[in-house]
Design a protein around this motif. Structure first.
Motif, PDB file in Angstrom:
ATOM      1  N   ASN A   1      13.313   3.571  -9.815  1.00 14.32           N
ATOM      2  CA  ASN A   1      12.731   2.945  -8.621  1.00 14.32           C
ATOM      3  C   ASN A   1      12.305   1.507  -8.952  1.00 14.32           C
ATOM      4  O   ASN A   1      11.125   1.163  -8.856  1.00 14.32           O
ATOM      5  CB  ASN A   1      11.522   3.737  -8.139  1.00 14.32           C
ATOM      6  N   PRO A   2      13.263   0.664  -9.352  1.00 13.46           N
ATOM      7  CA  PRO A   2      12.891  -0.669  -9.846  1.00 13.46           C
ATOM      8  C   PRO A   2      12.177  -1.549  -8.831  1.00 13.46           C
ATOM      9  O   PRO A   2      11.259  -2.288  -9.196  1.00 13.46           O
ATOM     10  CB  PRO A   2      14.247  -1.275 -10.255  1.00 13.46           C
ATOM     11  N   THR A   3      12.570  -1.484  -7.565  1.00 12.74           N
ATOM     12  CA  THR A   3      11.915  -2.333  -6.561  1.00 12.74           C
ATOM     13  C   THR A   3      10.447  -1.960  -6.417  1.00 12.74           C
ATOM     14  O   THR A   3       9.565  -2.826  -6.401  1.00 12.74           O
ATOM     15  CB  THR A   3      12.623  -2.206  -5.200  1.00 12.74           C
ATOM     16  N   ARG A   4      10.184  -0.661  -6.321  1.00 13.52           N
ATOM     17  CA  ARG A   4       8.795  -0.193  -6.186  1.00 13.52           C
ATOM     18  C   ARG A   4       7.959  -0.620  -7.375  1.00 13.52           C
ATOM     19  O   ARG A   4       6.852  -1.154  -7.219  1.00 13.52           O
ATOM     20  CB  ARG A   4       8.772   1.323  -6.049  1.00 13.52           C
TER      21      ARG A   4
ATOM     22  N   GLU B   1       0.827  -1.200   0.000  1.00  8.59           N
ATOM     23  CA  GLU B   1       0.000   0.000   0.000  1.00  8.59           C
ATOM     24  C   GLU B   1       0.865   1.256   0.000  1.00  8.59           C
ATOM     25  O   GLU B   1       0.578   2.219  -0.730  1.00  8.59           O
ATOM     26  CB  GLU B   1      -0.926  -0.004   1.212  1.00  8.59           C
ATOM     27  N   ARG B   2       1.931   1.267   0.785  1.00  8.22           N
ATOM     28  CA  ARG B   2       2.803   2.438   0.804  1.00  8.22           C
ATOM     29  C   ARG B   2       3.451   2.673  -0.550  1.00  8.22           C
ATOM     30  O   ARG B   2       3.496   3.811  -1.047  1.00  8.22           O
ATOM     31  CB  ARG B   2       3.898   2.276   1.865  1.00  8.22           C
ATOM     32  N   GLU B   3       3.946   1.611  -1.169  1.00  7.01           N
ATOM     33  CA  GLU B   3       4.623   1.773  -2.452  1.00  7.01           C
ATOM     34  C   GLU B   3       3.635   2.123  -3.557  1.00  7.01           C
ATOM     35  O   GLU B   3       3.979   2.838  -4.503  1.00  7.01           O
ATOM     36  CB  GLU B   3       5.407   0.500  -2.795  1.00  7.01           C
ATOM     37  N   ARG B   4       2.398   1.638  -3.446  1.00  6.10           N
ATOM     38  CA  ARG B   4       1.374   2.029  -4.427  1.00  6.10           C
ATOM     39  C   ARG B   4       1.126   3.531  -4.363  1.00  6.10           C
ATOM     40  O   ARG B   4       1.084   4.208  -5.387  1.00  6.10           O
ATOM     41  CB  ARG B   4       0.071   1.273  -4.160  1.00  6.10           C
ATOM     42  N   GLU B   5       0.983   4.054  -3.157  1.00  6.04           N
ATOM     43  CA  GLU B   5       0.734   5.483  -2.999  1.00  6.04           C
ATOM     44  C   GLU B   5       1.903   6.307  -3.538  1.00  6.04           C
ATOM     45  O   GLU B   5       1.713   7.317  -4.223  1.00  6.04           O
ATOM     46  CB  GLU B   5       0.491   5.807  -1.524  1.00  6.04           C
TER      47      GLU B   5
END
Length: 213
Positions: A115-118, A74-78
């Motif tokens: 930001n490849p991980t995200r 959820e944090r990375e989606r935002e």
């Protein structure tokens, strides 16, 4: 004190942090762990180790691994949505709509590569992701598509030579191409480096522009 007691390493105690700081620290640690492994390989042990805390500290914030994963997704989606919003042009005044759309694709690919991980988490949604997360992603995509279509309609209205262009399909196809290229960029960076993807995007621009001319 016995020799055994003298040799036994002292237990490390985590520095006390306010709840919101501890939560952020642990999510950052989980994000770091995922820099070189897939989501299904994420373990509470690895997160605690990277965060420099004991597992009991981790479990006081996230009761289960599923809870940790859900919070991280959820944090990375935002954060990802904020990055996408920054790539969309504010207006299309004096700008060819197709050029603007594909420039946005290029910008999105750059964001994904930075930001490849995200973006691996967002674009390659794991099967284990909660249903609520998948629903949130679909809603977010719909919002982005609606905004992109509105911009394309403005651009088409300002350029008579594009009057026959279907704004909905142009916006939808542009977003689809951006997602596809972003997915390739973060999942297979050696096979699909930035230069190759940019060259492909520019070739689409050239073909479309030539066809409309």
């Amino acid at each position: 004190m016995t020799a055994t007691q003298e040799q036994r390493p002292r237990r490390r105690y985590a520095q006390r942090l306010p709840p919101h700081e501890r939560r952020a620290q642990l999510l950052d640690a989980a994000f770091t762990v995922l820099g070189d492994r897939e989501l299904h390989e994420l373990s509470m042990e690895a997160v605690a180790k990277v965060a420099g805390v004991g597992k009991p500290v981790l479990y006081t914030v996230f009761k289960t691994r599923a809870e940790l994963v859900e919070a991280l997704l959820e944090r990375e989606r935002e954060r990802g949505l904020e990055q996408i919003a920054d790539t969309l042009p504010e207006n299309l005044v004096d700008t060819d709509p197709v050029e603007a759309a594909l420039a946005t694709v290029e910008a999105f690919v750059d964001v994904a590569l930075a930001n490849p991980t995200r973006w691996r988490l967002i674009l390659a949604t794991p099967a284990s992701a909660p249903d609520e997360y998948r629903a949130a992603l679909r809603a977010a995509r719909a919002d982005i598509l609606e905004r992109a279509e509105a911009l394309v309609r403005v651009g088409i209205a300002m350029s008579p030579r594009w009057s026959a262009m279907d704004a909905d399909l142009l916006a939808n196809s542009t977003l689809t191409v951006a997602e596809m290229l972003g997915r390739l960029a973060v999942s297979e960076p050696r096979e699909y480096p930035r230069e190759r993807l940019r060259a492909y995007v520019r070739s689409i621009v050239t073909l479309l522009a030539g066809a409309r001319d």
